[in-house]
Design an enzyme around this catalytic site. Sequence first.
Site, PDB file in Angstrom:
ATOM      1  N   ARG A  40       0.822  -1.206   0.000  1.00  0.00           N
ATOM      2  CA  ARG A  40       0.000   0.000   0.000  1.00  0.00           C
ATOM      3  C   ARG A  40       0.862   1.265   0.000  1.00  0.00           C
ATOM      4  O   ARG A  40       0.495   2.259  -0.626  1.00  0.00           O
ATOM      5  CB  ARG A  40      -0.941  -0.006   1.210  1.00  0.00           C
ATOM      6  CG  ARG A  40      -2.099  -0.951   1.003  1.00  0.00           C
ATOM      7  CD  ARG A  40      -2.977  -1.039   2.213  1.00  0.00           C
ATOM      8  NE  ARG A  40      -4.285  -1.594   1.862  1.00  0.00           N
ATOM      9  CZ  ARG A  40      -5.238  -1.859   2.743  1.00  0.00           C
ATOM     10  NH1 ARG A  40      -5.036  -1.621   4.023  1.00  0.00           N
ATOM     11  NH2 ARG A  40      -6.386  -2.356   2.351  1.00  0.00           N
ATOM     12  N   LYS A 202     -18.035 -15.846   4.591  1.00  0.00           N
ATOM     13  CA  LYS A 202     -19.490 -15.704   4.736  1.00  0.00           C
ATOM     14  C   LYS A 202     -20.189 -15.272   3.469  1.00  0.00           C
ATOM     15  O   LYS A 202     -19.725 -14.379   2.766  1.00  0.00           O
ATOM     16  CB  LYS A 202     -19.787 -14.635   5.789  1.00  0.00           C
ATOM     17  CG  LYS A 202     -19.403 -15.024   7.188  1.00  0.00           C
ATOM     18  CD  LYS A 202     -19.767 -13.852   8.075  1.00  0.00           C
ATOM     19  CE  LYS A 202     -19.374 -14.076   9.518  1.00  0.00           C
ATOM     20  NZ  LYS A 202     -19.457 -12.795  10.239  1.00  0.00           N
ATOM     21  N   GLY A 359      -8.398  -8.003   0.277  1.00  0.00           N
ATOM     22  CA  GLY A 359      -8.412  -8.799   1.493  1.00  0.00           C
ATOM     23  C   GLY A 359      -7.558 -10.057   1.447  1.00  0.00           C
ATOM     24  O   GLY A 359      -6.437 -10.042   0.954  1.00  0.00           O
ATOM     25  N   GLY A 382     -12.887  -3.949   1.782  1.00  0.00           N
ATOM     26  CA  GLY A 382     -14.288  -3.518   1.769  1.00  0.00           C
ATOM     27  C   GLY A 382     -14.586  -2.551   0.640  1.00  0.00           C
ATOM     28  O   GLY A 382     -15.638  -2.634   0.004  1.00  0.00           O
TER      29      GLY A 382
HETATM   30  P1  ADP Z   1     -11.484 -11.865   1.451  1.00  0.00           P
HETATM   31  O1  ADP Z   1     -10.763 -11.107   2.532  1.00  0.00           O
HETATM   32  O2  ADP Z   1     -10.581 -12.286   0.338  1.00  0.00           O
HETATM   33  O3  ADP Z   1     -12.703 -11.140   0.978  1.00  0.00           O
HETATM   34  P2  ADP Z   1     -12.930 -13.379   3.437  1.00  0.00           P
HETATM   35  O4  ADP Z   1     -12.482 -12.429   4.487  1.00  0.00           O
HETATM   36  O5  ADP Z   1     -14.349 -13.383   3.053  1.00  0.00           O
HETATM   37  O6  ADP Z   1     -12.005 -13.240   2.136  1.00  0.00           O
HETATM   38  O7  ADP Z   1     -12.626 -14.868   3.937  1.00  0.00           O
HETATM   39  C1  ADP Z   1     -11.342 -15.299   4.266  1.00  0.00           C
HETATM   40  C2  ADP Z   1     -11.384 -16.321   5.351  1.00  0.00           C
HETATM   41  O8  ADP Z   1     -12.244 -17.408   5.021  1.00  0.00           O
HETATM   42  C3  ADP Z   1     -10.027 -16.919   5.603  1.00  0.00           C
HETATM   43  O9  ADP Z   1      -9.595 -16.565   6.879  1.00  0.00           O
HETATM   44  C4  ADP Z   1     -10.235 -18.419   5.466  1.00  0.00           C
HETATM   45  O10 ADP Z   1      -9.570 -19.176   6.448  1.00  0.00           O
HETATM   46  C5  ADP Z   1     -11.728 -18.553   5.635  1.00  0.00           C
HETATM   47  N1  ADP Z   1     -12.225 -19.776   5.005  1.00  0.00           N
HETATM   48  C6  ADP Z   1     -12.121 -20.109   3.712  1.00  0.00           C
HETATM   49  N2  ADP Z   1     -12.659 -21.344   3.492  1.00  0.00           N
HETATM   50  C7  ADP Z   1     -13.103 -21.794   4.688  1.00  0.00           C
HETATM   51  C8  ADP Z   1     -13.735 -22.984   5.136  1.00  0.00           C
HETATM   52  N3  ADP Z   1     -14.024 -23.963   4.268  1.00  0.00           N
HETATM   53  N4  ADP Z   1     -14.044 -23.102   6.445  1.00  0.00           N
HETATM   54  C9  ADP Z   1     -13.764 -22.091   7.300  1.00  0.00           C
HETATM   55  N5  ADP Z   1     -13.168 -20.954   6.946  1.00  0.00           N
HETATM   56  C10 ADP Z   1     -12.835 -20.787   5.653  1.00  0.00           C
HETATM   57 MG    MG Z   2     -11.060 -10.878   4.656  1.00  0.00          MG
END
Ligand code: ADP
Ligand code: MG
Length: 403
Positions: A40, A202, A359, A382
Amino acid sequence: MNKLSLRDLGVRGKRVLVRVDFNVPVEEHGDHFHITDDTRIRESLPTISYLREHGAKTILMAHFGRPKGRSVPKYSLRPVADHLHTLINHPVAFSHDTSGKIPEEIIAHMQPGDVTLLENVRFQAGEEANDPKFAEALAKLGDVYVNDAFGAAHRAHASTAGITKFIKQSAMGFLMEKELKYLRGELEKPAKPFIVIMGGSKVSDKIGVIKALMEKADTILIGGAMANTFWKAQGIPVGASRFEADKLDLARDLLKHAKAKGVRFLLPVDALEAEEVKAGTRKRNTGKVVEGHGISEGWQALDIGHATIALYETEISKAKTILWNGPLGVFEIPEFAEGTIAIAEALAKSNAVKIIGGGDSVTAVKQAGLADKMTFISTGGGASLELIEGKELPGIAALSDRS
Ligand code: ADP
Ligand code: MG
């Protein structure tokens, strides 16, 4: 994109207040932090260099961590000033206060080409409250304002939005423009087939994005814990896997919506299931989840399985545009990172426009050493999701319109 750009401003000899995103990932070492990834900071260099070369006095504002409106020494930006010094090979003055006498005096002594960094704006309660008094105090320090903090542009805070009411001209910096070029421009009319890979923890975090993308995507590939919610919604047992019990109706709605839109919405066909979320636990491939018993009772799906990897690789190889957000498994534990790494490698091989949105997915791509194989990697988490969703970001909306 009818907002003023840094290129439109006359900056020579002027005090240019620049909001940057220096909220870098760190490792805690006792009472201080060590920067683990300075992307960044580096991404703000085009704007800072341009200003220095054009004889501006550059005054940087940034936040770091969540000090919640109080001065918390370990969240000081002082180490970032030192790091920036080494990157630009020019001293970076540091102001312990964000507004008032101290920065005013430092700024009064600046020469064109000089750079000053103000202390963490979130040390002041007025920052997150978007207090007009604090915004005005910040504005007093400069003649014009530039927002280059894409990662904070989805927040209406004093230094990202409120400040523009008190300063004559407000423009986008080069990083801000680049983020918009890819996350808005490239995705406006993406070259087809357009494939979206969605993972992470989620569904509820990403409903808006998934819905918005259904208007444009040909195929959506689902992974991560979010896949469990979709399985469960269709009556497939998920064992002890993480899923959102209160989002099953929503998951069914999204599946219906995809059908109505003619979007191929693919869920994993198998998984790597394990007894616990930790290294060294018992684990095994489930075989075809959809045809069989789903995830075993008491076990958790922690990564996509080999059949899913193969299926998704085939889809990715056909794409002309790919957007990826969210890891496909618990990639932080190497045993459950195979799916995520395989997808990163499939992207690396593809000639499509490849955009990684924010992220943990960005961390995963970097860990796989494949960052330079991607077309664009967003610095925003976000903010990138909200932009893709089509939302107006307050930090951009507040800037001066191009007349
Ligand atoms: P991003 O930051 O790329 O948008 P998220 O914050 O939504 O992604 O999700 C990332 C998290 O999801 C990671 O910490 C990862 O460990 C968790 N994760 C991914 N697959 C699973 C799973 N099958 N069960 C539990 N946690 C998971
Ligand atoms: Mg994340």
